[in-house]
Design a protein around this motif. Structure first.
Motif, short mmCIF file in Angstrom:
data_model
loop_
_atom_site.label_atom_id
_atom_site.label_comp_id
_atom_site.label_asym_id
_atom_site.label_seq_id
_atom_site.Cartn_x
_atom_site.Cartn_y
_atom_site.Cartn_z
N GLU A 17 0.80 -1.23 0.00
CA GLU A 17 0.00 0.00 0.00
C GLU A 17 0.82 1.26 0.00
O GLU A 17 0.35 2.30 -0.44
CB GLU A 17 -0.92 0.01 1.23
CG GLU A 17 -2.08 -0.93 1.04
CD GLU A 17 -3.13 -0.74 2.09
OE1 GLU A 17 -2.94 0.09 3.00
OE2 GLU A 17 -4.14 -1.44 1.99
N ASP A 18 2.05 1.18 0.53
CA ASP A 18 2.73 2.46 0.68
C ASP A 18 4.24 2.45 0.49
O ASP A 18 4.92 3.35 0.94
CB ASP A 18 2.39 3.09 2.04
CG ASP A 18 2.73 2.17 3.19
OD1 ASP A 18 3.26 1.08 2.93
OD2 ASP A 18 2.48 2.55 4.34
N ILE A 19 4.75 1.45 -0.21
CA ILE A 19 6.20 1.45 -0.49
C ILE A 19 6.43 1.67 -1.98
O ILE A 19 5.81 1.02 -2.82
CB ILE A 19 6.86 0.12 -0.07
CG1 ILE A 19 6.72 -0.14 1.43
CG2 ILE A 19 8.32 0.07 -0.50
CD1 ILE A 19 7.69 0.60 2.31
N LEU A 20 7.31 2.60 -2.29
CA LEU A 20 7.69 2.85 -3.67
C LEU A 20 9.10 2.33 -3.90
O LEU A 20 10.03 2.72 -3.19
CB LEU A 20 7.64 4.36 -3.95
CG LEU A 20 8.05 4.78 -5.35
CD1 LEU A 20 7.07 4.25 -6.40
CD2 LEU A 20 8.15 6.31 -5.44
N LYS A 21 9.23 1.45 -4.88
CA LYS A 21 10.54 0.88 -5.19
C LYS A 21 11.14 1.68 -6.34
O LYS A 21 10.53 1.77 -7.42
CB LYS A 21 10.34 -0.59 -5.57
CG LYS A 21 11.58 -1.40 -5.50
CD LYS A 21 11.28 -2.88 -5.63
CE LYS A 21 12.60 -3.62 -5.79
NZ LYS A 21 12.52 -4.84 -6.47
N LEU A 127 11.03 10.60 2.65
CA LEU A 127 10.46 11.05 3.92
C LEU A 127 9.08 10.39 4.03
O LEU A 127 8.22 10.57 3.17
CB LEU A 127 10.30 12.57 3.95
CG LEU A 127 9.65 13.16 5.21
CD1 LEU A 127 10.53 12.96 6.44
CD2 LEU A 127 9.37 14.67 5.03
N ALA A 128 8.91 9.59 5.08
CA ALA A 128 7.61 8.95 5.30
C ALA A 128 7.08 9.41 6.66
O ALA A 128 6.40 10.44 6.76
CB ALA A 128 7.74 7.43 5.22
N ASN A 129 7.47 8.72 7.72
CA ASN A 129 7.00 9.11 9.06
C ASN A 129 8.01 9.96 9.84
O ASN A 129 7.84 10.19 11.04
CB ASN A 129 6.63 7.87 9.87
CG ASN A 129 5.45 7.15 9.22
OD1 ASN A 129 4.46 7.78 8.84
ND2 ASN A 129 5.56 5.84 9.05
N GLY A 130 9.06 10.35 9.17
CA GLY A 130 9.99 11.31 9.76
C GLY A 130 10.96 10.74 10.78
O GLY A 130 11.67 11.49 11.44
N GLN A 131 11.04 9.41 10.88
CA GLN A 131 11.89 8.83 11.93
C GLN A 131 13.39 8.98 11.64
O GLN A 131 14.17 9.27 12.54
CB GLN A 131 11.52 7.36 12.16
CG GLN A 131 10.11 7.17 12.66
CD GLN A 131 9.81 8.03 13.89
OE1 GLN A 131 10.43 7.85 14.93
NE2 GLN A 131 8.90 8.97 13.76
N ALA A 132 13.76 8.79 10.38
CA ALA A 132 15.17 8.95 10.02
C ALA A 132 15.60 10.41 10.25
O ALA A 132 16.66 10.68 10.83
CB ALA A 132 15.39 8.53 8.57
N ALA A 133 14.75 11.34 9.80
CA ALA A 133 15.07 12.77 9.98
C ALA A 133 15.14 13.13 11.45
O ALA A 133 16.04 13.86 11.89
CB ALA A 133 14.03 13.62 9.26
N GLU A 155 9.11 12.68 -1.10
CA GLU A 155 8.30 12.79 0.13
C GLU A 155 6.96 12.11 -0.10
O GLU A 155 6.29 12.35 -1.10
CB GLU A 155 8.06 14.28 0.45
CG GLU A 155 7.12 14.47 1.63
CD GLU A 155 6.83 15.95 1.90
OE1 GLU A 155 7.54 16.83 1.37
OE2 GLU A 155 5.85 16.21 2.62
N LYS A 156 6.59 11.25 0.84
CA LYS A 156 5.25 10.64 0.78
C LYS A 156 4.36 11.54 1.65
O LYS A 156 4.28 11.38 2.87
CB LYS A 156 5.32 9.21 1.27
CG LYS A 156 6.28 8.39 0.39
CD LYS A 156 6.11 6.90 0.51
CE LYS A 156 6.60 6.39 1.82
NZ LYS A 156 6.66 4.91 1.85
N SER A 157 3.74 12.50 0.99
CA SER A 157 3.07 13.57 1.75
C SER A 157 1.77 13.10 2.39
O SER A 157 1.16 13.83 3.15
CB SER A 157 2.85 14.80 0.87
OG SER A 157 2.04 14.47 -0.20
#
Ligand code: 5GP
Length: 191
Positions: A17-21, A127-133, A155-157
């Motif tokens: 549903e929400d991963i872009l390769k 950028l997904a849920n901002g955890q890495a940032a 960015e997955k807005s």
């Protein structure tokens, strides 16, 4: 960045549903020309921020971070995702939840490479849920340095990463912003 949006439409593969390769140009094979243009775009956007260093997370952030650092004329530092034998004790670290692997990773940087008072620009591939940032901001602040911006390739807005980073007082600038991610239907935010 229109060229990047077109590349995502041509070569991106939506998983679940929400991963872009995007292994064909960013995450495994690297389109050097496109990455160079990304570096120019990030550098142009952040050129007035007196950047001292570009900071990213291994491994997929390194290519766009390197291209950006080259254009800004500064060094590029990447955080390692777990303690390795060659990493000294003298490190900053923070815990980061990995979106794609669904595990906690330790993000580690040798204290030598981020110094008090430096203006640090973060660059990452997604950028997904901002955890890495969030993990990168924690490390920059431990060093007494300033996180002056966060440049994101994709960015997955529809996720909440942008507000997490902005709530920490850091500007987010993304080259492509995906509003909707479905098989055969990728919709970008209007500029
Ligand atoms: P966040 O920490 O913002 O939740 O997720 C960002 C990190 O997870 C990025 O560093 C990236 O490696 C990975 N990531 C998140 N979403 C995707 C995605 O759709 N595709 C790929 N290839 N990586 C992603």
């Amino acid at each position: 960045m229109k060229e990047l949006e077109q590349k995502i439409l041509d070569e991106g593969i939506v998983l679940g549903e929400d991963i872009l390769k995007v292994d064909s140009f960013l995450n495994q094979q690297i389109d050097v020309e496109l990455i160079s243009k990304m570096g120019e775009e990030f550098a142009e956007h952040f050129k007035d921020q007196n950047i001292d260093k570009v900071f990213t997370v291994e491994s997929s952030g390194i290519a766009p971070a390197l291209a950006t650092a080259k254009n800004l004329g500064v060094k590029c530092v990447f955080g390692r995702k777990k303690q390795s034998l060659t990493t000294s004790e003298d490190v900053y670290h923070s815990s980061v939840f990995s979106f794609t692997k669904q595990v906690m990773n330790e993000l580690i940087v040798n204290k030598e490479f981020i110094k008090e008072g430096e203006n640090v620009l973060m660059i990452d591939d997604f950028l997904a849920n901002g955890q890495a940032a969030k993990g990168m901001i924690a490390i920059i602040r431990q060093a007494g340095a300033n996180p002056v911006g966060c440049g994101i390739v994709i960015e997955k807005s529809f996720s909440n990463g942008r507000s997490i980073v902005e709530d920490m007082g850091v500007e987010v600038y993304s080259l492509a912003r995906i509003a909707k991610l479905e098989e055969d239907n990728i919709v970008f935010e209007e500029n």
